[in-house]
Design an enzyme around this catalytic site. Sequence first.
Site, mmCIF file in Angstrom:
data_model
loop_
_atom_site.group_PDB
_atom_site.id
_atom_site.type_symbol
_atom_site.label_atom_id
_atom_site.label_comp_id
_atom_site.label_asym_id
_atom_site.label_seq_id
_atom_site.Cartn_x
_atom_site.Cartn_y
_atom_site.Cartn_z
ATOM 1 N N THR A 27 0.870 -1.178 0.000
ATOM 2 C CA THR A 27 0.000 0.000 0.000
ATOM 3 C C THR A 27 0.904 1.224 0.000
ATOM 4 O OG1 THR A 27 -0.093 0.284 2.422
ATOM 5 C CG2 THR A 27 -1.704 -1.221 1.443
ATOM 6 N N ILE A 82 7.520 -2.259 7.109
ATOM 7 C CA ILE A 82 7.555 -0.797 7.149
ATOM 8 C C ILE A 82 8.128 -0.275 5.833
ATOM 9 C CG2 ILE A 82 8.413 1.240 8.373
ATOM 10 C CD1 ILE A 82 6.479 -0.560 10.027
ATOM 11 N N LYS A 83 7.374 0.645 5.216
ATOM 12 C CA LYS A 83 7.804 1.192 3.930
ATOM 13 C C LYS A 83 8.345 2.598 4.176
ATOM 14 C CE LYS A 83 5.796 1.012 -0.709
ATOM 15 N NZ LYS A 83 4.502 1.005 -1.425
ATOM 16 N N VAL A 84 9.569 2.828 3.708
ATOM 17 C CA VAL A 84 10.196 4.142 3.910
ATOM 18 C C VAL A 84 10.649 4.686 2.551
ATOM 19 C CG1 VAL A 84 11.001 3.568 6.254
ATOM 20 C CG2 VAL A 84 12.535 3.205 4.303
#
Length: 216
Positions: A27, A82-84
């Site tokens: 997402t 976790i998307k960074v």
Amino acid sequence: MKFFVDTAEVNEIRELADIGLLDGVTTNPSLIAKSGRQFKEVIAEICSIVSGPVSAEVVSLDYAGMMREAAELKKIAKNVTIKVPLTIDGLKACKALTSEGTMVNVTLCFSANQALLAAKAGASFISPFVGRLDDIHLDGTELIAEIRQIYDNYAFDTEILAASLRTPLHVKQVALIGADVATMPPAVIKGLVKHPLTDKGIEQFMADWKKTGQSL
Ligand code: G3P
């Protein structure tokens, strides 16, 4: 090759998970906005449907803020990734989070050097955006090939998650190059099954079967 679906629409995720072809979900803030739902609530629901990695993106741009948001998102479920963003602060957060055993997806990658940095920061996944490079008249699939070669040269474990895939042709191209994961909108995944000769063949077989007068 793993298949992730790139959406925050839970009904579509459920439908694809039921087929048995889904390995994970990605997402981003735009997809969350499109869903019209609360971020944490929708991520929790997705994690209850899919046991593979579910990417949830931080929205702070500074390291401390990213770490604070990551701590909140990690509480939702064990499979939250976790998307960074691919920035200095994002890489620093990636290094810190992966060092403590959290899965991290480094996103918005548009160059081989950015992908090299993400691998050095211990990223679980690197997300090069194929379609958005095509949008500016570059070859997005060429970037996937460059990253594949660099990661293989140094035996980096970071998985290449080909993103911004807009067509079945993109999927075939990144599969031929050796991307580890393809994340696609639901319509692209469903498009992979389609071939006019398959439809025509079914029609012919059904017509001929009817002529036999038999039933199963
Ligand atoms: O996973 C990244 C993806 O959501 C971006 O796709 O089509 O907006 O470039 P697109």
